[in-house]
Design an enzyme around this catalytic site. Structure first.
Site, PDB file in Angstrom:
ATOM      1  N   LYS A   5     -35.951  -5.312 -49.755  1.00 43.90           N
ATOM      2  CA  LYS A   5     -37.158  -4.497 -49.613  1.00 43.90           C
ATOM      3  C   LYS A   5     -38.088  -4.696 -50.820  1.00 43.90           C
ATOM      4  O   LYS A   5     -38.524  -5.809 -51.053  1.00 43.90           O
ATOM      5  CB  LYS A   5     -36.741  -3.033 -49.420  1.00 43.90           C
ATOM      6  CG  LYS A   5     -35.628  -2.832 -48.371  1.00 43.90           C
ATOM      7  CD  LYS A   5     -36.070  -3.259 -46.986  1.00 43.90           C
ATOM      8  CE  LYS A   5     -35.177  -2.809 -45.865  1.00 43.90           C
ATOM      9  NZ  LYS A   5     -33.876  -3.452 -45.731  1.00 43.90           N
ATOM     10  N   TYR A  20     -29.885   6.097 -44.586  1.00 46.53           N
ATOM     11  CA  TYR A  20     -30.181   4.894 -43.792  1.00 46.53           C
ATOM     12  C   TYR A  20     -29.135   4.730 -42.660  1.00 46.53           C
ATOM     13  O   TYR A  20     -27.943   4.966 -42.882  1.00 46.53           O
ATOM     14  CB  TYR A  20     -30.192   3.679 -44.730  1.00 46.53           C
ATOM     15  CG  TYR A  20     -30.159   2.365 -44.009  1.00 46.53           C
ATOM     16  CD1 TYR A  20     -31.208   1.982 -43.186  1.00 46.53           C
ATOM     17  CD2 TYR A  20     -29.068   1.506 -44.133  1.00 46.53           C
ATOM     18  CE1 TYR A  20     -31.174   0.782 -42.499  1.00 46.53           C
ATOM     19  CE2 TYR A  20     -29.029   0.300 -43.463  1.00 46.53           C
ATOM     20  CZ  TYR A  20     -30.081  -0.047 -42.639  1.00 46.53           C
ATOM     21  OH  TYR A  20     -30.043  -1.237 -41.963  1.00 46.53           O
ATOM     22  N   ASP A  79     -29.031   5.629 -53.326  1.00 42.29           N
ATOM     23  CA  ASP A  79     -29.725   4.453 -52.799  1.00 42.29           C
ATOM     24  C   ASP A  79     -31.179   4.573 -53.274  1.00 42.29           C
ATOM     25  O   ASP A  79     -31.919   5.453 -52.822  1.00 42.29           O
ATOM     26  CB  ASP A  79     -29.622   4.446 -51.268  1.00 42.29           C
ATOM     27  CG  ASP A  79     -30.287   3.234 -50.642  1.00 42.29           C
ATOM     28  OD1 ASP A  79     -31.254   2.718 -51.229  1.00 42.29           O
ATOM     29  OD2 ASP A  79     -29.867   2.825 -49.539  1.00 42.29           O
ATOM     30  N   ARG A  87     -18.765 -17.553 -55.343  1.00 39.75           N
ATOM     31  CA  ARG A  87     -18.388 -16.302 -54.657  1.00 39.75           C
ATOM     32  C   ARG A  87     -18.176 -15.147 -55.628  1.00 39.75           C
ATOM     33  O   ARG A  87     -18.289 -13.983 -55.266  1.00 39.75           O
ATOM     34  CB  ARG A  87     -17.117 -16.491 -53.804  1.00 39.75           C
ATOM     35  CG  ARG A  87     -16.707 -15.186 -53.119  1.00 39.75           C
ATOM     36  CD  ARG A  87     -15.617 -15.326 -52.078  1.00 39.75           C
ATOM     37  NE  ARG A  87     -14.542 -16.191 -52.457  1.00 39.75           N
ATOM     38  CZ  ARG A  87     -13.559 -15.866 -53.300  1.00 39.75           C
ATOM     39  NH1 ARG A  87     -13.515 -14.677 -53.866  1.00 39.75           N
ATOM     40  NH2 ARG A  87     -12.615 -16.738 -53.584  1.00 39.75           N
TER      41      ARG A  87
HETATM   42  N1  PLP Z   1     -30.806   1.151 -47.760  1.00 41.35           N
HETATM   43  C1  PLP Z   1     -31.987   1.393 -47.166  1.00 41.35           C
HETATM   44  C2  PLP Z   1     -32.778   2.586 -47.588  1.00 41.35           C
HETATM   45  C3  PLP Z   1     -32.466   0.521 -46.179  1.00 41.35           C
HETATM   46  O1  PLP Z   1     -33.650   0.777 -45.592  1.00 41.35           O
HETATM   47  C4  PLP Z   1     -31.677  -0.599 -45.812  1.00 41.35           C
HETATM   48  C5  PLP Z   1     -32.133  -1.542 -44.759  1.00 41.35           C
HETATM   49  O2  PLP Z   1     -33.046  -1.281 -44.009  1.00 41.35           O
HETATM   50  C6  PLP Z   1     -30.452  -0.795 -46.439  1.00 41.35           C
HETATM   51  C7  PLP Z   1     -30.052   0.083 -47.415  1.00 41.35           C
HETATM   52  C8  PLP Z   1     -29.582  -1.966 -46.071  1.00 41.35           C
HETATM   53  O3  PLP Z   1     -30.071  -3.099 -46.680  1.00 41.35           O
HETATM   54  P1  PLP Z   1     -29.818  -4.614 -46.137  1.00 41.35           P
HETATM   55  O4  PLP Z   1     -30.513  -4.728 -44.836  1.00 41.35           O
HETATM   56  O5  PLP Z   1     -30.411  -5.447 -47.233  1.00 41.35           O
HETATM   57  O6  PLP Z   1     -28.349  -4.780 -46.019  1.00 41.35           O
END
Ligand code: PLP
Length: 381
Positions: free
Chosen positions: A198, A101, A173, A47
């Site tokens: 992704k 997002y 991000d 963890r």
């Molecule tokens: N950031 C972006 C740009 C995303 O497209 C996503 C998910 O679609 C996330 C963060 C969140 O990621 P996760 O689904 O791996 O938690």
């Protein structure tokens, strides 16, 4: 070891190799024999995200983005939530870019206020808007390198200067750009976050996240994450590790194929508008060209007609799969108003320019000409 493609394969790998194994084995052990650890956070326990599989991935990610430190997490949202809940406390204010997002948007608008953390959304391309909205209690500014689905790129040089002037922590991000196209630490951004689900992994077969950046901040985030519990399973670490090794070749294809498809759609009679930062008419084109090594693999476009016609178009497609997510070998297509941004109210979607006819295509690794033929057939019908 300077080229990113070489770093992807060799950076961070264990030396000497375990029993000579060329591929890093999976350490499927929840706990490890006690050494001379003096601090709870140093105990080797799954963890705490510190098994050899976690450590190697963290070291590799830090090298890839020329950053001081990195760690992997259970999902992109685990990375984002642990980071925001580390840099922000009760009474603090956050500036965040419009159009982040959907999950991040809801975290900021619904979860953080319950902990006494307020926010304002800002136009990522307009520093005057940041100056208007910054407050004495603003602690951080949060943006996305390429904010999907409209694929806007913020004014990142100005962002770093603005943050310095106001003593703010910068978080970005970097999921959609990937380390191949952009490395935030090189510009002086404090924390880079990824949904490893992704491009980093690239095969639509796992969920993971990453926090990369300033060592002191990554350490604070790691300690909070140890309590929040968002650790990545070692077998998923193994899959992510395997996926990352091909990131450079995959991104080259994503970049090239998406640009060709964006240019093709731009000339298509059944398409009203294409959003791709590689196209000259995109509002972020100049910035994207200046800041990034490629425009990545997402292309958004507005289908001529109405929402029902757009839904019918999606159903006629044979190659892209109607599914959320992005960045994998399989092309995926979605309608943000019904999928990623369904959690926003229609008024909120209108404010950030997401129409009902907008679709987002994550260009996979299929042959570009096959994707174009499929899109053309479905659009013309
Ligand atoms: N950031 C972006 C740009 C995303 O497209 C996503 C998910 O679609 C996330 C963060 C969140 O990621 P996760 O689904 O791996 O938690």
């Amino acid at each position: 070891m300077s080229a990113l493609a070489t770093k992807l394969i060799h950076a961070g790998e264990l030396k000497p190799r375990i029993a000579g194994a060329v591929t890093m084995p999976v350490f499927q052990s929840s706990t490890f024999e006690y050494g001379d650890e003096t601090d709870y956070h140093e105990i080797k326990y799954l963890r705490l995200n510190n098994t050899p599989n976690h450590v190697v991935l963290g070291d590799k990610l830090a090298v890839l983005e020329d950053a001081e430190s990195a760690l992997v997490t259970a999902s992109g949202m685990a990375a984002i939530s642990a980071s925001l809940l580390t840099v922000l406390s009760k009474g603090d204010h956050l500036l965040a870019q419009y159009g982040v997002y959907g999950g991040t948007h809801t975290l900021i608008t619904e979860s953080l206020p319950r902990f006494g953390i307020e926010h304002d959304f800002v136009d990522g391309a307009n520093p005057a808007d940041w100056e208007r909205k910054v407050k004495p209690n603003t602690k951080a500014i949060y943006v996305e390198t390429i904010a999907n689905p409209l694929l806007n790129v913020p004014e990142l040089n100005a962002l770093v200067e603005f943050a310095k002037a106001h003593k703010l922590i910068t978080l970005i991000d970097n999921t959609v750009a990937s380390p191949v196209n952009f490395r935030p630490a090189e510009l002086g951004i404090d924390v880079s976050l990824h949904s490893g689900t992704k491009y980093l992994n690239g095969h639509n077969d796992l969920v993971a996240g990453a926090v990369i950046g300033r060592a002191d901040l990554v350490e604070e985030i790691r300690r909070n994450l140890n309590h929040f519990g968002g650790c990545l399973d070692p077998h998923t670490c193994f899959l992510l590790h395997r996926g990352m090794k091909t990131l450079a070749v995959r991104m080259r294809h994503h970049n090239e194929s998406a640009l060709a498809i964006a240019e093709f759609l731009d000339k298509h009679d059944a398409v009203d508008r294409v959003h791709y930062p590689g196209l000259c008419e995109h509002p972020s084109h100049e910035r994207a060209q200046r800041l990034m090594d490629g425009f990545s693999g997402l292309v958004s476009f507005e289908v001529r007609g109405d929402a029902a016609g757009t839904v019918a178009f999606l159903k006629r497609l044979e190659i892209p799969i109607l599914a959320v997510s992005l960045g994998g070998v399989d092309s995926l297509i979605s309608r943000p108003a019904a999928h990623s941004h369904a959690g926003l109210t229609p008024a909120e979607r209108e404010e950030i320019g997401i129409k009902d006819t907008l679709v987002r295509l994550s260009v996979g690794l299929e042959a570009t000409e096959d994707l174009m033929a499929d899109l053309d057939r479905a659009l013309v019908a």
